[in-house]
Design an enzyme around this catalytic site. Structure first.
Site, PDB file in Angstrom:
ATOM      1  N   GLU A 118       0.832  -1.209   0.000  1.00 52.91           N
ATOM      2  CA  GLU A 118       0.000   0.000   0.000  1.00 52.91           C
ATOM      3  C   GLU A 118       0.863   1.254   0.000  1.00 52.91           C
ATOM      4  OE1 GLU A 118      -2.426   1.614  -0.526  1.00 52.91           O
ATOM      5  OE2 GLU A 118      -4.282   0.938   0.370  1.00 52.91           O
ATOM      6  N   ASP A 119       0.282   2.344  -0.486  1.00 51.34           N
ATOM      7  CA  ASP A 119       0.978   3.618  -0.444  1.00 51.34           C
ATOM      8  C   ASP A 119       0.805   4.296   0.919  1.00 51.34           C
ATOM      9  OD1 ASP A 119      -1.729   4.051  -0.837  1.00 51.34           O
ATOM     10  OD2 ASP A 119      -1.482   5.422  -2.530  1.00 51.34           O
ATOM     11  N   ASP A 137      -4.670   5.787   5.987  1.00 53.63           N
ATOM     12  CA  ASP A 137      -5.182   6.991   6.659  1.00 53.63           C
ATOM     13  C   ASP A 137      -6.326   6.590   7.584  1.00 53.63           C
ATOM     14  OD1 ASP A 137      -5.965   9.502   7.415  1.00 53.63           O
ATOM     15  OD2 ASP A 137      -6.652  10.137   5.442  1.00 53.63           O
ATOM     16  N   PHE A 195      -1.761  16.320   4.060  1.00 54.73           N
ATOM     17  CA  PHE A 195      -2.072  15.697   2.777  1.00 54.73           C
ATOM     18  C   PHE A 195      -0.801  15.696   1.946  1.00 54.73           C
ATOM     19  CE2 PHE A 195      -3.549  15.135  -1.513  1.00 54.73           C
ATOM     20  CZ  PHE A 195      -4.482  14.121  -1.343  1.00 54.73           C
ATOM     21  N   ARG A 234       2.196  12.407  -9.038  1.00 58.27           N
ATOM     22  CA  ARG A 234       2.530  11.005  -8.738  1.00 58.27           C
ATOM     23  C   ARG A 234       3.996  10.679  -9.040  1.00 58.27           C
ATOM     24  NH1 ARG A 234      -2.101   7.996  -7.571  1.00 58.27           N
ATOM     25  NH2 ARG A 234      -3.950   8.494  -8.784  1.00 58.27           N
TER      26      ARG A 234
HETATM   27  P1  IMP Z   1      -7.881   5.396   3.777  1.00 61.20           P
HETATM   28  O1  IMP Z   1      -8.949   4.497   3.192  1.00 61.20           O
HETATM   29  O2  IMP Z   1      -8.465   6.589   4.460  1.00 61.20           O
HETATM   30  O3  IMP Z   1      -6.911   4.648   4.668  1.00 61.20           O
HETATM   31  O4  IMP Z   1      -7.081   6.030   2.599  1.00 61.20           O
HETATM   32  C1  IMP Z   1      -6.309   5.265   1.816  1.00 61.20           C
HETATM   33  C2  IMP Z   1      -6.176   5.803   0.409  1.00 61.20           C
HETATM   34  O5  IMP Z   1      -6.503   7.197   0.282  1.00 61.20           O
HETATM   35  C3  IMP Z   1      -4.742   5.667   0.042  1.00 61.20           C
HETATM   36  O6  IMP Z   1      -4.480   4.429  -0.541  1.00 61.20           O
HETATM   37  C4  IMP Z   1      -4.532   6.855  -0.897  1.00 61.20           C
HETATM   38  O7  IMP Z   1      -4.810   6.486  -2.208  1.00 61.20           O
HETATM   39  C5  IMP Z   1      -5.504   7.887  -0.428  1.00 61.20           C
HETATM   40  N1  IMP Z   1      -4.859   8.889   0.483  1.00 61.20           N
HETATM   41  C6  IMP Z   1      -4.979   8.978   1.832  1.00 61.20           C
HETATM   42  N2  IMP Z   1      -4.249   9.988   2.328  1.00 61.20           N
HETATM   43  C7  IMP Z   1      -3.644  10.566   1.266  1.00 61.20           C
HETATM   44  C8  IMP Z   1      -2.719  11.682   1.138  1.00 61.20           C
HETATM   45  O8  IMP Z   1      -2.300  12.351   2.094  1.00 61.20           O
HETATM   46  N3  IMP Z   1      -2.321  11.967  -0.133  1.00 61.20           N
HETATM   47  C9  IMP Z   1      -2.741  11.269  -1.219  1.00 61.20           C
HETATM   48  N4  IMP Z   1      -3.588  10.216  -1.144  1.00 61.20           N
HETATM   49  C10 IMP Z   1      -4.050   9.877   0.091  1.00 61.20           C
HETATM   50 MG    MG Z   2      -4.014   4.067  -2.512  1.00 61.49          MG
END
Ligand code: IMP
Ligand code: MG
Length: 170
Positions: free
Chosen positions: A96-97, A100, A148, A161
């Site tokens: 995963e990247d 959050d 962010f 990206r």
């Molecule tokens: P989550 O479902 O809230 O954990 O968010 C996960 C996904 O939201 C990640 O895989 C990212 O693609 C995107 N994301 C969350 N935070 C960021 C950020 O700070 N910058 C860019 N993409 C984000």
């Molecule tokens: Mg992602």
């Protein structure tokens, strides 16, 4: 918009070196082969750099999901494409990247587990410490606060990206 560097290219690459060491140590005792699942699009750079340092056979699998519009999480996970190989009896590593809220990963884990993998672990290059998501990231990269971020795969409306570092907009 000017970007500030949060994590430099060098710091990312040395973190990946360490993650790969941990991953190699962990799996070498278990298996000769793992299946790495790249969560597109954001994980593509991390995935690519990481797998080159893994000293096992690595099967590639790609899934694409999204939950963001700009910098706002919609909370609803949308699947755009899914696995092309079953995961039954495989040692699976989700790449995963960023974690959050954890909603995206919880969704992915739920469906991957239904395929009865032998094991299912997670590596993520960045984790935000904002939401208590309770997800066990076995191979964690950097922990950050409420920012962010963009770059190294992460986007803002599909932009930034391809930056080799992780930055943020002030
Ligand atoms: P989550 O479902 O809230 O954990 O968010 C996960 C996904 O939201 C990640 O895989 C990212 O693609 C995107 N994301 C969350 N935070 C960021 C950020 O700070 N910058 C860019 N993409 C984000
Ligand atoms: Mg992602």
């Amino acid at each position: 918009m000017p970007l500030k560097v949060l994590i430099s290219e060098d710091d990312i690459q040395s973190k990946i070196e360490n993650l790969a060491k941990d991953i190699n140590t962990y799996y070498t005792k278990l298996t000769e082969e793992i299946t790495a699942v790249c969560v597109l699009k954001g994980s593509v750079n991390f995935f690519s750099d990481l797998v080159k340092k893994i000293k096992l056979n690595v099967n590639y699998n790609f899934i694409q999901v999204s939950s963001y519009a700009g910098d706002i999480t919609t909370g609803k996970v949308k699947v755009k494409s899914w696995l092309d190989e079953p995961l039954e009896n495989k040692h699976v590593l989700i790449v995963e990247d960023i974690v959050d809220t954890g909603n995206t990963l919880k969704y992915i884990i739920k469906y991957l587990e239904r395929q009865n993998p032998l094991s299912l672990e997670i590596t993520s290059i960045v984790m935000k410490n904002v939401h208590p998501h309770g997800i066990n990231v076995k191979f964690p990269g950097f922990e950050i606060g409420d920012k962010f971020i963009v770059g190294y795969g992460l986007d803002y409306n599909e932009k930034y990206r391809n930056l080799p570092y992780i930055g943020y907009i002030e």
